[in-house]
Design a protein around this motif. Sequence first.
Motif, PDB file in Angstrom:
ATOM      1  N   THR A  57       1.733  57.549  62.758  1.00  0.00           N
ATOM      2  CA  THR A  57       3.043  57.965  62.272  1.00  0.00           C
ATOM      3  C   THR A  57       3.382  59.418  62.570  1.00  0.00           C
ATOM      4  OG1 THR A  57       2.131  58.561  60.123  1.00  0.00           O
ATOM      5  CG2 THR A  57       2.990  56.321  60.364  1.00  0.00           C
ATOM      6  N   ASP A  58       2.518  60.144  63.228  1.00  0.00           N
ATOM      7  CA  ASP A  58       2.692  61.575  63.470  1.00  0.00           C
ATOM      8  C   ASP A  58       2.694  62.384  62.180  1.00  0.00           C
ATOM      9  OD1 ASP A  58       2.688  61.336  66.207  1.00  0.00           O
ATOM     10  OD2 ASP A  58       4.862  61.324  66.401  1.00  0.00           O
ATOM     11  N   LEU A  59       2.059  61.865  61.134  1.00  0.00           N
ATOM     12  CA  LEU A  59       1.919  62.623  59.907  1.00  0.00           C
ATOM     13  C   LEU A  59       0.838  63.670  60.082  1.00  0.00           C
ATOM     14  CD1 LEU A  59       1.970  59.710  57.335  1.00  0.00           C
ATOM     15  CD2 LEU A  59       3.762  61.406  57.675  1.00  0.00           C
TER      16      LEU A  59
ATOM     17  N   ALA B  52      -1.973  66.245  57.989  1.00  0.00           N
ATOM     18  CA  ALA B  52      -2.743  66.292  56.745  1.00  0.00           C
ATOM     19  C   ALA B  52      -1.911  66.966  55.667  1.00  0.00           C
ATOM     20  CB  ALA B  52      -4.050  67.038  56.969  1.00  0.00           C
ATOM     21  N   GLY B  53      -1.835  66.325  54.517  1.00  0.00           N
ATOM     22  CA  GLY B  53      -1.090  66.880  53.397  1.00  0.00           C
ATOM     23  C   GLY B  53       0.346  66.401  53.293  1.00  0.00           C
ATOM     24  N   ASP B  54       0.917  65.801  54.353  1.00  0.00           N
ATOM     25  CA  ASP B  54       2.268  65.248  54.268  1.00  0.00           C
ATOM     26  C   ASP B  54       2.268  64.103  53.272  1.00  0.00           C
ATOM     27  OD1 ASP B  54       3.165  66.977  56.221  1.00  0.00           O
ATOM     28  OD2 ASP B  54       3.334  65.446  57.792  1.00  0.00           O
ATOM     29  N   LEU B  55       3.316  64.010  52.456  1.00  0.00           N
ATOM     30  CA  LEU B  55       3.420  62.910  51.503  1.00  0.00           C
ATOM     31  C   LEU B  55       3.835  61.637  52.222  1.00  0.00           C
ATOM     32  CD1 LEU B  55       5.156  64.535  48.412  1.00  0.00           C
ATOM     33  CD2 LEU B  55       2.758  63.944  48.707  1.00  0.00           C
ATOM     34  N   VAL B  56       3.181  60.555  51.859  1.00  0.00           N
ATOM     35  CA  VAL B  56       3.515  59.252  52.432  1.00  0.00           C
ATOM     36  C   VAL B  56       3.716  58.247  51.299  1.00  0.00           C
ATOM     37  CG1 VAL B  56       2.274  59.608  54.589  1.00  0.00           C
ATOM     38  CG2 VAL B  56       1.113  58.529  52.680  1.00  0.00           C
ATOM     39  N   LEU B  57       4.528  57.259  51.578  1.00  0.00           N
ATOM     40  CA  LEU B  57       4.675  56.129  50.686  1.00  0.00           C
ATOM     41  C   LEU B  57       3.874  54.999  51.301  1.00  0.00           C
ATOM     42  CD1 LEU B  57       7.336  54.927  48.549  1.00  0.00           C
ATOM     43  CD2 LEU B  57       6.736  53.332  50.377  1.00  0.00           C
ATOM     44  N   VAL B  58       3.037  54.354  50.494  1.00  0.00           N
ATOM     45  CA  VAL B  58       2.222  53.249  50.976  1.00  0.00           C
ATOM     46  C   VAL B  58       2.720  51.971  50.309  1.00  0.00           C
ATOM     47  CG1 VAL B  58      -0.101  52.297  51.191  1.00  0.00           C
ATOM     48  CG2 VAL B  58       0.230  54.781  51.187  1.00  0.00           C
ATOM     49  N   ARG B  59       3.139  51.003  51.135  1.00  0.00           N
ATOM     50  CA  ARG B  59       3.509  49.675  50.623  1.00  0.00           C
ATOM     51  C   ARG B  59       2.328  48.763  50.858  1.00  0.00           C
ATOM     52  NH1 ARG B  59       8.918  48.095  49.589  1.00  0.00           N
ATOM     53  NH2 ARG B  59       8.322  45.961  50.096  1.00  0.00           N
TER      54      ARG B  59
ATOM     55  N   ARG C 196       0.748  44.963  50.309  1.00  0.00           N
ATOM     56  CA  ARG C 196       1.123  43.596  50.021  1.00  0.00           C
ATOM     57  C   ARG C 196      -0.077  42.681  50.143  1.00  0.00           C
ATOM     58  NH1 ARG C 196       3.864  46.512  52.942  1.00  0.00           N
ATOM     59  NH2 ARG C 196       3.552  45.547  54.939  1.00  0.00           N
ATOM     60  N   LEU C 197      -0.172  41.764  49.211  1.00  0.00           N
ATOM     61  CA  LEU C 197      -1.211  40.735  49.229  1.00  0.00           C
ATOM     62  C   LEU C 197      -0.496  39.416  49.468  1.00  0.00           C
ATOM     63  CD1 LEU C 197      -4.096  39.688  48.786  1.00  0.00           C
ATOM     64  CD2 LEU C 197      -3.609  39.703  46.318  1.00  0.00           C
ATOM     65  N   ARG C 198      -0.820  38.765  50.572  1.00  0.00           N
ATOM     66  CA  ARG C 198      -0.183  37.501  50.949  1.00  0.00           C
ATOM     67  C   ARG C 198      -1.073  36.337  50.524  1.00  0.00           C
ATOM     68  NH1 ARG C 198       4.831  39.398  51.940  1.00  0.00           N
ATOM     69  NH2 ARG C 198       4.775  41.019  53.505  1.00  0.00           N
ATOM     70  N   PHE C 199      -0.427  35.265  50.064  1.00  0.00           N
ATOM     71  CA  PHE C 199      -1.141  34.073  49.616  1.00  0.00           C
ATOM     72  C   PHE C 199      -0.780  32.879  50.496  1.00  0.00           C
ATOM     73  CE2 PHE C 199      -1.073  36.819  45.998  1.00  0.00           C
ATOM     74  CZ  PHE C 199      -2.260  36.574  45.327  1.00  0.00           C
ATOM     75  N   VAL C 200      -1.732  32.013  50.738  1.00  0.00           N
ATOM     76  CA  VAL C 200      -1.530  30.737  51.412  1.00  0.00           C
ATOM     77  C   VAL C 200      -2.176  29.675  50.525  1.00  0.00           C
ATOM     78  CG1 VAL C 200      -2.067  29.337  53.434  1.00  0.00           C
ATOM     79  CG2 VAL C 200      -1.482  31.758  53.726  1.00  0.00           C
TER      80      VAL C 200
ATOM     81  N   SER D 168       1.596  49.479  54.752  1.00  0.00           N
ATOM     82  CA  SER D 168       2.535  50.213  55.590  1.00  0.00           C
ATOM     83  C   SER D 168       2.601  51.643  55.085  1.00  0.00           C
ATOM     84  CB  SER D 168       3.937  49.596  55.522  1.00  0.00           C
ATOM     85  OG  SER D 168       3.935  48.277  55.980  1.00  0.00           O
ATOM     86  N   TYR D 169       2.527  52.594  55.986  1.00  0.00           N
ATOM     87  CA  TYR D 169       2.586  54.010  55.638  1.00  0.00           C
ATOM     88  C   TYR D 169       3.880  54.579  56.207  1.00  0.00           C
ATOM     89  CZ  TYR D 169      -2.392  53.399  54.781  1.00  0.00           C
ATOM     90  OH  TYR D 169      -3.598  52.963  54.315  1.00  0.00           O
TER      91      TYR D 169
END
Length: 86
Positions: A12-14, A16-23, A25-29, A39-40
Motif C-alpha cells: 500500500t506504500d504505507l 512505518a507509523g502511518d495509521l491504517v484501517l484493517v477490515r 472478515r471470516l467467511r463461512f461455507v 484488507s489494509y
Amino acid sequence: MGAGHSRAGAHTDLEAGDLVLVRRRLRFVGGQPWSTEDSYCPDDLVKNTLVAEPADIPEGVIAYMASMGYARGERVRSSRGDRNAH
C-alpha cells in the motif's frame, strides 16, 4: 485501526507509523469457517466512509473504492496526495 507495518506497507506504500484501517472478515461455507481476509487501507483515505464501518458493503470494498476513484491494484499514498497505479 493500527499503525502500518512492513507487510501492509509493501502493498500500500504505507510507511512505518502511518495509521491504517484493517477490515477483517471470516467467511463461512456450510456453516463452517472457511477463510479469512484482511484488507489494509490508509486511514486518511477511508475514514468517514463505508470502508470504516463494520457492516458489509453491498457492492463490495473493491467496487466501492472504484466508485471513489481508486482502481484495484492501485497503490496510494493518500496523506501525500500521490497515486501510483501498479
